[in-house]
Motif scaffolding. Structure first.
Motif, PDB file in Angstrom:
ATOM      1  N   PRO A  73       0.578  -1.277  -0.062  1.00  0.00           N
ATOM      2  CA  PRO A  73       0.095  -0.094  -0.299  1.00  0.00           C
ATOM      3  C   PRO A  73       0.718   1.257  -0.132  1.00  0.00           C
ATOM      4  O   PRO A  73       0.396   2.294  -0.423  1.00  0.00           O
ATOM      5  N   GLY A  74       2.239   1.177   0.395  1.00  0.00           N
ATOM      6  CA  GLY A  74       2.873   2.519   0.517  1.00  0.00           C
ATOM      7  C   GLY A  74       3.713   2.742  -0.430  1.00  0.00           C
ATOM      8  O   GLY A  74       4.784   3.138  -0.209  1.00  0.00           O
ATOM      9  N   THR A  75       3.478   2.426  -1.687  1.00  0.00           N
ATOM     10  CA  THR A  75       4.335   2.525  -2.890  1.00  0.00           C
ATOM     11  C   THR A  75       4.564   3.879  -3.072  1.00  0.00           C
ATOM     12  O   THR A  75       3.648   4.789  -2.772  1.00  0.00           O
ATOM     13  N   THR A  76       5.734   4.262  -4.094  1.00  0.00           N
ATOM     14  CA  THR A  76       6.178   5.730  -4.194  1.00  0.00           C
ATOM     15  C   THR A  76       5.357   6.105  -5.065  1.00  0.00           C
ATOM     16  O   THR A  76       5.095   7.543  -5.209  1.00  0.00           O
ATOM     17  N   ALA A  77       4.254   5.722  -5.971  1.00  0.00           N
ATOM     18  CA  ALA A  77       3.419   6.176  -6.729  1.00  0.00           C
ATOM     19  C   ALA A  77       2.263   6.804  -6.149  1.00  0.00           C
ATOM     20  O   ALA A  77       1.706   7.760  -6.780  1.00  0.00           O
ATOM     21  N   ALA A  78       1.980   6.634  -4.824  1.00  0.00           N
ATOM     22  CA  ALA A  78       1.008   7.310  -3.939  1.00  0.00           C
ATOM     23  C   ALA A  78       1.466   8.440  -3.400  1.00  0.00           C
ATOM     24  O   ALA A  78       0.659   9.251  -3.008  1.00  0.00           O
ATOM     25  N   LEU A  79       2.572   8.869  -3.532  1.00  0.00           N
ATOM     26  CA  LEU A  79       3.166  10.013  -2.932  1.00  0.00           C
ATOM     27  C   LEU A  79       3.675  10.935  -3.597  1.00  0.00           C
ATOM     28  O   LEU A  79       4.206  10.788  -4.424  1.00  0.00           O
ATOM     29  N   PRO A  80       3.037  12.181  -3.400  1.00  0.00           N
ATOM     30  CA  PRO A  80       3.164  13.224  -4.264  1.00  0.00           C
ATOM     31  C   PRO A  80       4.598  13.946  -4.072  1.00  0.00           C
ATOM     32  O   PRO A  80       5.089  13.846  -3.091  1.00  0.00           O
ATOM     33  N   ALA A  81       4.964  14.679  -4.948  1.00  0.00           N
ATOM     34  CA  ALA A  81       6.239  15.380  -4.913  1.00  0.00           C
ATOM     35  C   ALA A  81       5.827  16.744  -3.912  1.00  0.00           C
ATOM     36  O   ALA A  81       4.951  17.338  -4.005  1.00  0.00           O
ATOM     37  N   PRO A  82       6.851  17.139  -3.191  1.00  0.00           N
ATOM     38  CA  PRO A  82       6.524  18.475  -2.515  1.00  0.00           C
ATOM     39  C   PRO A  82       6.277  19.659  -3.305  1.00  0.00           C
ATOM     40  O   PRO A  82       5.315  20.561  -2.784  1.00  0.00           O
ATOM     41  N   GLY A  83       6.524  19.672  -4.453  1.00  0.00           N
ATOM     42  CA  GLY A  83       6.346  20.852  -5.349  1.00  0.00           C
ATOM     43  C   GLY A  83       4.657  20.771  -5.970  1.00  0.00           C
ATOM     44  O   GLY A  83       4.368  21.866  -6.463  1.00  0.00           O
ATOM     45  N   VAL A  84       4.092  19.666  -5.480  1.00  0.00           N
ATOM     46  CA  VAL A  84       2.621  19.683  -5.775  1.00  0.00           C
ATOM     47  C   VAL A  84       1.672  19.953  -4.500  1.00  0.00           C
ATOM     48  O   VAL A  84       0.254  19.761  -4.684  1.00  0.00           O
ATOM     49  N   ILE A  85       2.457  19.923  -3.438  1.00  0.00           N
ATOM     50  CA  ILE A  85       1.546  19.992  -2.014  1.00  0.00           C
ATOM     51  C   ILE A  85       1.344  21.565  -1.552  1.00  0.00           C
ATOM     52  O   ILE A  85       2.582  22.145  -1.513  1.00  0.00           O
ATOM     53  N   THR A  86       0.309  21.940  -1.424  1.00  0.00           N
ATOM     54  CA  THR A  86       0.052  23.282  -1.023  1.00  0.00           C
ATOM     55  C   THR A  86      -0.168  23.322   0.529  1.00  0.00           C
ATOM     56  O   THR A  86      -1.059  22.480   0.999  1.00  0.00           O
ATOM     57  N   VAL A  87       0.671  23.847   1.149  1.00  0.00           N
ATOM     58  CA  VAL A  87       0.686  23.947   2.526  1.00  0.00           C
ATOM     59  C   VAL A  87       0.387  25.524   3.177  1.00  0.00           C
ATOM     60  O   VAL A  87       0.809  26.288   2.590  1.00  0.00           O
ATOM     61  N   LYS A 108      11.617  27.326   0.609  1.00  0.00           N
ATOM     62  CA  LYS A 108      12.925  26.653   0.066  1.00  0.00           C
ATOM     63  C   LYS A 108      13.195  25.231  -0.244  1.00  0.00           C
ATOM     64  O   LYS A 108      13.981  24.891  -1.013  1.00  0.00           O
ATOM     65  N   ARG A 109      12.202  24.363   0.658  1.00  0.00           N
ATOM     66  CA  ARG A 109      12.549  22.884   0.412  1.00  0.00           C
ATOM     67  C   ARG A 109      11.537  22.321  -0.890  1.00  0.00           C
ATOM     68  O   ARG A 109      11.410  21.106  -0.667  1.00  0.00           O
ATOM     69  N   GLY A 110      10.916  23.274  -1.543  1.00  0.00           N
ATOM     70  CA  GLY A 110      10.036  22.737  -2.820  1.00  0.00           C
ATOM     71  C   GLY A 110       8.706  22.786  -2.404  1.00  0.00           C
ATOM     72  O   GLY A 110       7.864  22.294  -3.414  1.00  0.00           O
ATOM     73  N   PHE A 111       8.074  23.097  -1.161  1.00  0.00           N
ATOM     74  CA  PHE A 111       6.510  22.965  -1.013  1.00  0.00           C
ATOM     75  C   PHE A 111       5.995  24.455  -1.638  1.00  0.00           C
ATOM     76  O   PHE A 111       6.530  25.430  -1.474  1.00  0.00           O
ATOM     77  N   ARG A 112       4.771  24.219  -1.863  1.00  0.00           N
ATOM     78  CA  ARG A 112       3.832  25.471  -2.141  1.00  0.00           C
ATOM     79  C   ARG A 112       3.281  26.049  -1.029  1.00  0.00           C
ATOM     80  O   ARG A 112       2.944  25.341  -0.239  1.00  0.00           O
ATOM     81  N   ILE A 113       3.372  27.182  -0.891  1.00  0.00           N
ATOM     82  CA  ILE A 113       2.860  27.940   0.251  1.00  0.00           C
ATOM     83  C   ILE A 113       1.453  28.395  -0.100  1.00  0.00           C
ATOM     84  O   ILE A 113       1.267  29.421  -1.222  1.00  0.00           O
ATOM     85  N   GLY A 114       0.450  28.464   0.780  1.00  0.00           N
ATOM     86  CA  GLY A 114      -0.943  29.105   0.489  1.00  0.00           C
ATOM     87  C   GLY A 114      -0.898  30.200   1.539  1.00  0.00           C
ATOM     88  O   GLY A 114      -0.420  31.106   1.456  1.00  0.00           O
TER      89      GLY A 114
END
Length: 203
Positions: A73-87, A108-114
């Motif tokens: 269940p925890g395969t890498t295909a299910a995990l989004p990259a930081p660049g597509v995660i809005t925080v 700086k670490r690649g996350f999107r900021i909301g």
């Protein structure tokens, strides 16, 4: 002897019929064939119980391991990259400027900021730990674990009524800073390679 028949000469009549050599030869061949079949059957049973077909077994093991890896269940295909995660970063502590400082580091670490600002009344000064991560139900095994690699002590929560893919990082009373980037990068790499820690010895 005074009977009707008299024995003359030095040869006596045979009391039993002569042996048939052909029958003895046939019986001998039959016994040898039977012993051969018994020996062959024994070897087959030994191969079955000891796993004589090594190539087939090895191929089957590799196929089974590949199937397990693809089905985990925890395969890498299910995990989004930081660049597509809005925080969204919210400060639930009395210290000012903490949300912006943390948001800048996440960027700086690649996350999107909301959104960046103070926490709502529901959380303001009510988070005793380091932080709370809140996201929709769909983020439980996707974006929430990825963001959690940046702050190992954060609590994770999901809200079924929440809309949109963005997740909230609500800073708590004991928050000081995000985990050091090398440690966070290592945690993220480990998260993306669960098969390396959960693989069976036979795989």
């Amino acid at each position: 002897m005074g009977g009707k028949y008299r024995i003359t000469g030095d040869k006596y009549p045979r009391m039993r019929p002569p042996r048939r050599r052909g029958r003895l030869v046939f019986l001998g061949v039959a016994c040898v064939a039977a012993l051969g079949l018994i020996g062959w059957g024994t070897l087959q049973l030994i191969d079955v119980f000891t796993g004589g077909g090594k190539k087939t077994t090895a191929a089957g093991t590799k196929a089974a391991c590949a199937a397990e890896a693809s089905a985990s269940p925890g395969t890498t295909a299910a995990l989004p990259a930081p660049g597509v995660i809005t925080v969204n970063v919210f400060n639930a502590t009395p210290r000012s400027g903490l949300a912006k400082q943390t948001a800048d580091e996440l960027k700086k670490r690649g996350f999107r900021i909301g959104e960046v600002g103070n926490a709502s009344k529901q959380y303001d000064k009510k988070v005793p730990g380091t932080a709370v991560l809140v996201g929709p139900a769909s983020s439980l095994n996707s974006s929430l674990p990825v963001l959690a690699t940046q702050l190992a002590g954060a609590e994770r929560r999901t809200d079924a009524a929440r809309k949109g893919p963005a997740i909230d990082l609500i800073l708590g009373n004991t928050f000081k800073s995000l985990d050091a980037k090398p440690a966070a990068d290592q945690a993220l790499a480990k998260l993306r390679a669960p098969a390396a820690t959960g693989t069976k010895k036979g795989c």
